[in-house]
Design a protein around this motif. Structure first.
Motif, PDB file in Angstrom:
ATOM      1  N   ILE A  87      -4.432  -3.072  -8.834  1.00  0.00           N
ATOM      2  CA  ILE A  87      -4.174  -1.659  -8.571  1.00  0.00           C
ATOM      3  C   ILE A  87      -4.846  -0.813  -9.649  1.00  0.00           C
ATOM      4  CG2 ILE A  87      -2.021  -2.048  -7.319  1.00  0.00           C
ATOM      5  CD1 ILE A  87      -0.496  -1.282  -9.858  1.00  0.00           C
ATOM      6  N   ARG A  89       0.829  -1.215   0.000  1.00  0.00           N
ATOM      7  CA  ARG A  89       0.000   0.000   0.000  1.00  0.00           C
ATOM      8  C   ARG A  89       0.861   1.262   0.000  1.00  0.00           C
ATOM      9  NH1 ARG A  89      -5.071  -1.094  -0.103  1.00  0.00           N
ATOM     10  NH2 ARG A  89      -5.873  -3.013   0.787  1.00  0.00           N
ATOM     11  N   GLN A  90       1.914   1.275   0.811  1.00  0.00           N
ATOM     12  CA  GLN A  90       2.792   2.446   0.878  1.00  0.00           C
ATOM     13  C   GLN A  90       3.411   2.740  -0.483  1.00  0.00           C
ATOM     14  OE1 GLN A  90       5.712   1.760   3.923  1.00  0.00           O
ATOM     15  NE2 GLN A  90       4.190   1.709   5.541  1.00  0.00           N
ATOM     16  N   SER A 138      -5.609   3.710 -10.770  1.00  0.00           N
ATOM     17  CA  SER A 138      -5.423   5.134 -10.498  1.00  0.00           C
ATOM     18  C   SER A 138      -6.470   5.894 -11.291  1.00  0.00           C
ATOM     19  CB  SER A 138      -4.013   5.589 -10.904  1.00  0.00           C
ATOM     20  OG  SER A 138      -3.902   5.708 -12.308  1.00  0.00           O
ATOM     21  N   ALA A 147       2.458   1.682  -3.533  1.00  0.00           N
ATOM     22  CA  ALA A 147       1.453   2.023  -4.545  1.00  0.00           C
ATOM     23  C   ALA A 147       0.957   3.456  -4.347  1.00  0.00           C
ATOM     24  CB  ALA A 147       0.295   1.033  -4.493  1.00  0.00           C
ATOM     25  N   GLU A 148       0.610   3.797  -3.127  1.00  0.00           N
ATOM     26  CA  GLU A 148       0.072   5.127  -2.852  1.00  0.00           C
ATOM     27  C   GLU A 148       1.100   6.225  -3.082  1.00  0.00           C
ATOM     28  OE1 GLU A 148      -1.664   4.765   1.048  1.00  0.00           O
ATOM     29  OE2 GLU A 148      -3.304   3.510   0.279  1.00  0.00           O
ATOM     30  N   SER A 149       2.380   5.929  -2.865  1.00  0.00           N
ATOM     31  CA  SER A 149       3.420   6.932  -3.111  1.00  0.00           C
ATOM     32  C   SER A 149       3.538   7.268  -4.594  1.00  0.00           C
ATOM     33  CB  SER A 149       4.768   6.463  -2.564  1.00  0.00           C
ATOM     34  OG  SER A 149       5.338   5.453  -3.390  1.00  0.00           O
ATOM     35  N   GLY A 152       0.726   7.365  -6.526  1.00  0.00           N
ATOM     36  CA  GLY A 152      -0.588   7.854  -6.928  1.00  0.00           C
ATOM     37  C   GLY A 152      -1.547   6.753  -7.348  1.00  0.00           C
ATOM     38  N   TRP A 153      -1.229   5.511  -7.010  1.00  0.00           N
ATOM     39  CA  TRP A 153      -2.095   4.384  -7.340  1.00  0.00           C
ATOM     40  C   TRP A 153      -2.793   3.937  -6.067  1.00  0.00           C
ATOM     41  CZ3 TRP A 153       2.906   1.736  -9.289  1.00  0.00           C
ATOM     42  CH2 TRP A 153       3.359   2.389 -10.427  1.00  0.00           C
ATOM     43  N   TYR A 154      -3.890   3.232  -6.216  1.00  0.00           N
ATOM     44  CA  TYR A 154      -4.530   2.663  -5.039  1.00  0.00           C
ATOM     45  C   TYR A 154      -4.731   1.167  -5.249  1.00  0.00           C
ATOM     46  CZ  TYR A 154      -8.469   4.341  -7.904  1.00  0.00           C
ATOM     47  OH  TYR A 154      -9.313   4.645  -8.939  1.00  0.00           O
TER      48      TYR A 154
END
Length: 66
Positions: free
Chosen positions: A40, A12-13, A42, A15-17, A19-21
């Motif tokens: 994943i 999660r860290q 975005s 991916a989110e860094s 800009g993806w979720y």
């Protein structure tokens, strides 16, 4: 924290860094390591290059967390 939770947190860290979720993640034991299955996305979509990038980044992080 259990290995599965550590791996999911790393996923999660990272991916989110970028800009993806993460829509879905599964961590499955596999031959002395773990297999991580992800879905994943975005706002602009996610292509194969993004998947490959995430895989390259996550592999050493997951291996070092075991």
């Amino acid at each position: 924290m259990a290995k599965k939770e550590i791996v999911e947190s790393l996923v999660r860290q990272e991916a989110e860094s970028r800009g993806w979720y993460v829509l879905e993640s599964k961590v499955v034991p596999a031959k002395g390591t773990v297999q991580v299955r992800l879905i994943i996305d975005s706002e602009s979509g996610v292509g194969i290059d993004a998947c490959a990038e995430l895989s390259r980044v996550l592999y050493p992080l997951i291996e070092s967390s075991q």
